[in-house]
Design a protein around this motif. Structure first.
Motif, mmCIF file in Angstrom:
data_model
loop_
_atom_site.group_PDB
_atom_site.id
_atom_site.type_symbol
_atom_site.label_atom_id
_atom_site.label_comp_id
_atom_site.label_asym_id
_atom_site.label_seq_id
_atom_site.Cartn_x
_atom_site.Cartn_y
_atom_site.Cartn_z
ATOM 1 N N ASP A 153 31.418 13.545 -6.824
ATOM 2 C CA ASP A 153 30.809 12.761 -7.910
ATOM 3 C C ASP A 153 31.831 12.137 -8.452
ATOM 4 O OD1 ASP A 153 28.069 13.446 -6.997
ATOM 5 O OD2 ASP A 153 28.050 15.052 -8.702
ATOM 6 N N SER A 154 32.955 12.856 -8.899
ATOM 7 C CA SER A 154 34.070 12.179 -9.522
ATOM 8 C C SER A 154 34.930 11.219 -8.762
ATOM 9 C CB SER A 154 35.047 13.175 -9.897
ATOM 10 O OG SER A 154 35.766 13.997 -8.791
ATOM 11 N N GLN A 155 35.030 11.248 -7.237
ATOM 12 C CA GLN A 155 35.589 10.455 -6.627
ATOM 13 C C GLN A 155 34.690 9.274 -6.649
ATOM 14 O OE1 GLN A 155 38.437 10.724 -4.423
ATOM 15 N NE2 GLN A 155 38.677 12.535 -5.941
ATOM 16 N N ILE A 156 33.524 9.322 -6.529
ATOM 17 C CA ILE A 156 32.550 8.088 -6.318
ATOM 18 C C ILE A 156 32.667 7.265 -7.852
ATOM 19 C CG2 ILE A 156 29.982 7.238 -6.216
ATOM 20 C CD1 ILE A 156 29.716 9.676 -4.376
ATOM 21 N N LEU A 157 32.704 7.827 -8.898
ATOM 22 C CA LEU A 157 32.684 7.202 -10.184
ATOM 23 C C LEU A 157 34.208 6.489 -10.175
ATOM 24 C CD1 LEU A 157 31.729 6.772 -12.857
ATOM 25 C CD2 LEU A 157 32.780 9.129 -13.646
ATOM 26 N N LEU A 158 35.065 7.208 -9.925
ATOM 27 C CA LEU A 158 36.567 6.689 -9.762
ATOM 28 C C LEU A 158 36.567 5.272 -8.787
ATOM 29 C CD1 LEU A 158 38.837 9.769 -9.663
ATOM 30 C CD2 LEU A 158 38.781 8.168 -11.824
ATOM 31 N N LEU A 159 35.993 5.541 -7.593
ATOM 32 C CA LEU A 159 35.722 4.252 -7.016
ATOM 33 C C LEU A 159 35.140 3.153 -7.605
ATOM 34 C CD1 LEU A 159 35.218 5.998 -3.403
ATOM 35 C CD2 LEU A 159 37.236 4.686 -4.239
ATOM 36 N N ASP A 160 33.744 3.477 -8.170
ATOM 37 C CA ASP A 160 33.274 2.413 -8.999
ATOM 38 C C ASP A 160 33.948 1.975 -10.130
ATOM 39 O OD1 ASP A 160 31.041 2.893 -7.275
ATOM 40 O OD2 ASP A 160 29.882 4.308 -8.509
ATOM 41 N N VAL A 161 34.683 2.672 -10.672
ATOM 42 C CA VAL A 161 35.449 1.989 -11.991
ATOM 43 C C VAL A 161 36.568 1.085 -11.506
ATOM 44 C CG1 VAL A 161 37.029 2.589 -14.110
ATOM 45 C CG2 VAL A 161 34.842 3.958 -13.560
ATOM 46 N N GLU A 162 37.168 1.536 -10.449
ATOM 47 C CA GLU A 162 38.205 0.707 -9.683
ATOM 48 C C GLU A 162 37.597 -0.670 -9.119
ATOM 49 O OE1 GLU A 162 40.401 1.542 -5.778
ATOM 50 O OE2 GLU A 162 41.613 2.578 -7.461
ATOM 51 N N THR A 190 37.076 -7.595 -12.387
ATOM 52 C CA THR A 190 37.231 -8.234 -13.799
ATOM 53 C C THR A 190 38.727 -8.894 -13.658
ATOM 54 O OG1 THR A 190 36.174 -6.544 -14.810
ATOM 55 C CG2 THR A 190 37.576 -7.802 -16.216
ATOM 56 N N LEU A 191 39.628 -8.232 -13.145
ATOM 57 C CA LEU A 191 40.879 -8.860 -12.811
ATOM 58 C C LEU A 191 40.897 -9.970 -11.970
ATOM 59 C CD1 LEU A 191 43.234 -5.698 -12.555
ATOM 60 C CD2 LEU A 191 43.151 -7.174 -14.617
ATOM 61 N N ASN A 192 40.146 -10.151 -10.795
ATOM 62 C CA ASN A 192 39.684 -11.242 -9.944
ATOM 63 C C ASN A 192 39.471 -12.435 -10.767
ATOM 64 O OD1 ASN A 192 40.812 -9.872 -7.668
ATOM 65 N ND2 ASN A 192 39.041 -9.159 -6.947
ATOM 66 N N TYR A 208 39.901 -13.059 -14.025
ATOM 67 C CA TYR A 208 41.061 -13.552 -14.761
ATOM 68 C C TYR A 208 42.077 -14.218 -13.845
ATOM 69 C CZ TYR A 208 39.436 -11.214 -18.806
ATOM 70 O OH TYR A 208 38.979 -10.585 -19.890
ATOM 71 N N VAL A 209 42.182 -13.846 -12.697
ATOM 72 C CA VAL A 209 43.354 -14.442 -11.946
ATOM 73 C C VAL A 209 42.580 -15.976 -11.387
ATOM 74 C CG1 VAL A 209 44.270 -14.220 -9.415
ATOM 75 C CG2 VAL A 209 44.264 -12.546 -10.749
ATOM 76 N N ILE A 210 41.295 -15.868 -11.094
ATOM 77 C CA ILE A 210 40.757 -17.241 -10.822
ATOM 78 C C ILE A 210 41.135 -18.516 -11.994
ATOM 79 C CG2 ILE A 210 38.742 -18.266 -10.099
ATOM 80 C CD1 ILE A 210 37.780 -15.880 -8.597
ATOM 81 N N VAL A 211 40.645 -17.678 -13.253
ATOM 82 C CA VAL A 211 40.917 -18.700 -14.317
ATOM 83 C C VAL A 211 42.260 -19.110 -14.694
ATOM 84 C CG1 VAL A 211 40.844 -18.621 -16.803
ATOM 85 C CG2 VAL A 211 38.869 -17.407 -15.487
ATOM 86 N N MET A 212 43.244 -18.124 -14.253
ATOM 87 C CA MET A 212 44.728 -18.702 -14.501
ATOM 88 C C MET A 212 45.026 -19.583 -13.284
ATOM 89 S SD MET A 212 45.666 -17.082 -16.962
ATOM 90 C CE MET A 212 47.494 -17.509 -16.797
ATOM 91 N N TYR A 213 44.454 -19.519 -12.339
ATOM 92 C CA TYR A 213 44.898 -20.366 -10.966
ATOM 93 C C TYR A 213 44.169 -21.875 -11.356
ATOM 94 C CZ TYR A 213 46.954 -17.324 -7.800
ATOM 95 O OH TYR A 213 47.962 -16.942 -6.924
ATOM 96 N N ALA A 214 43.050 -21.785 -12.119
ATOM 97 C CA ALA A 214 42.143 -23.030 -12.424
ATOM 98 C C ALA A 214 42.964 -23.779 -13.484
ATOM 99 C CB ALA A 214 40.702 -22.631 -12.786
ATOM 100 N N ILE A 215 43.383 -22.818 -14.413
ATOM 101 C CA ILE A 215 44.157 -23.453 -15.497
ATOM 102 C C ILE A 215 45.579 -24.339 -15.073
ATOM 103 C CG2 ILE A 215 45.626 -22.888 -17.556
ATOM 104 C CD1 ILE A 215 43.525 -20.795 -18.321
ATOM 105 N N ALA A 216 46.136 -23.496 -14.423
ATOM 106 C CA ALA A 216 47.467 -23.825 -13.684
ATOM 107 C C ALA A 216 47.228 -25.340 -12.950
ATOM 108 C CB ALA A 216 48.003 -23.081 -12.482
ATOM 109 N N LEU A 217 45.915 -25.429 -11.926
ATOM 110 C CA LEU A 217 45.662 -26.627 -11.462
ATOM 111 C C LEU A 217 45.107 -27.765 -12.338
ATOM 112 C CD1 LEU A 217 43.548 -25.097 -8.249
ATOM 113 C CD2 LEU A 217 45.969 -26.066 -8.118
ATOM 114 N N ILE A 218 44.653 -27.361 -13.255
ATOM 115 C CA ILE A 218 44.300 -28.291 -14.578
ATOM 116 C C ILE A 218 45.390 -29.084 -14.930
ATOM 117 C CG2 ILE A 218 42.942 -28.920 -16.575
ATOM 118 C CD1 ILE A 218 40.914 -26.722 -15.557
ATOM 119 N N PHE A 219 46.302 -28.131 -15.151
ATOM 120 C CA PHE A 219 47.978 -28.601 -15.896
ATOM 121 C C PHE A 219 48.564 -29.374 -14.805
ATOM 122 C CE2 PHE A 219 52.474 -27.852 -16.294
ATOM 123 C CZ PHE A 219 52.492 -28.194 -17.791
ATOM 124 N N ILE A 220 48.424 -29.143 -13.618
ATOM 125 C CA ILE A 220 49.259 -29.870 -12.521
ATOM 126 C C ILE A 220 48.561 -31.204 -12.569
ATOM 127 C CG2 ILE A 220 49.747 -30.081 -10.229
ATOM 128 C CD1 ILE A 220 50.132 -27.016 -10.056
#
Length: 206
Positions: free
Chosen positions: A158-167, A173-175, A177-189
Motif C-alpha cells: 500500500d505504501s509503495q502504491i501511495l508513493l508511486l501515485d504521489v510521484e 505538476t512539474l511537467n 510548469y515546464v510547458i509554461v516555461m517553454y511557452a514563455i521562452a517561445l513567446i519572448f523569442i
C-alpha cells in the motif's frame, strides 16, 4: 547473434576514441587533434549516459511492478504456501524487468539458499532504489522476527502504491510548469524577432 554488453560498448568507445586521438597526434594537425578530442569526448560520454538512463528506467519499472509482486506473494501465502514456495510460484508471472530478479530468487531457493539470505541479496541488488531496498528490509525483519508477514507485505505494498501515485502527481505538476516555461521562452523569442523585423526598421528610416 550475441548481444554486446554495456561494458563492451563502453570499452569499445574508449578504444575508438584512443585511436582517433592517436591518428590526430601522428598527422600533427591541430584541427584534427581538436576534432578527435571533441568526438572522443562524445563517444565516451554517450555510452555512460545511455547506461545510466537504461539503469534508471529499469529500476523505475521494477518499482512500478514491485507492489504487484507483493500482492501475488500475499495471495500465495494465504493459499497456504510458505514464503519460499510463494516466491517460486510467482516466477510464472510476467513482471517485466522485475521478472529477472524473481527468477534469480527462485533459482537461489531451488539451490537450497534460505529465504532470508535470498531477500538480503535481493535488497543488496536493489541498493539503487532506496524505496525497494527499505521495503525488503522491513519484510525481512518481519519474517525473521516471526511477525505477521502478510500484514507487513500489505502495508508495504500500500505504501509503495501511495508513493508511486504521489510521484506521478508530482511529475505531472512539474511537467505543466515546464510547458509554461517553454511557452514563455517561445513567446519572448517571438517578441524579439518581431521587434527586429518590424519596429527597428521603422526607426532606421528616421
Amino acid at each position: 547473434m550475441k548481444k554486446l554488453t554495456d561494458t563492451q560498448i563502453f570499452l569499445g568507445s574508449i578504444g575508438i576514441s584512443a585511436v582517433m586521438i592517436l591518428i590526430g597526434i601522428i598527422v600533427r594537425d591541430a584541427g584534427i587533434v581538436g576534432n578527435a578530442i571533441i568526438l572522443s569526448t562524445f563517444l565516451i560520454l554517450t555510452p555512460i549516459l545511455f547506461v545510466r538512463y537504461k539503469t534508471y528506467r529499469e529500476f523505475k519499472e521494477i518499482e512500478e511492478k514491485f507492489p504487484n509482486f507483493l500482492r501475488d506473494l500475499i495471495e500465495s501465502i494465504r493459499a497456504g504456501l510458505p514464503l519460499h514456495k510463494a516466491i517460486m510460484n510467482t516466477r510464472k508471472i510476467n513482471y517485466g524487468t522485475l521478472s529477472r530478479e524473481v527468477n534469480k530468487m527462485s533459482n537461489q531457493i531451488s539451490w537450497g539458499l534460505s529465504v532470508d539470505k535470498v531477500l538480503i541479496q535481493f535488497a543488496d541488488r536493489m541498493k539503487s532504489s532506496k524505496r525497494i531496498n527499505a521495503a525488503i528490509q522491513v519484510i525481512l525483519e518481519s519474517y525473521l522476527s516471526g511477525g505477521n508477514v502478510i500484514s507487513t507485505m500489505e502495508t508495504v505494498a500500500d505504501s509503495q502504491i501511495l508513493l508511486l501515485d504521489v510521484e506521478k502527481e508530482k511529475s505531472a505538476t512539474l511537467n505543466q510548469y515546464v510547458i509554461v516555461m517553454y511557452a514563455i521562452a517561445l513567446i519572448f523569442i517571438g517578441i524579439v524577432v518581431a521587434i527586429n523585423k518590424l519596429i527597428i526598421p521603422i526607426f532606421d528610416n528616421f
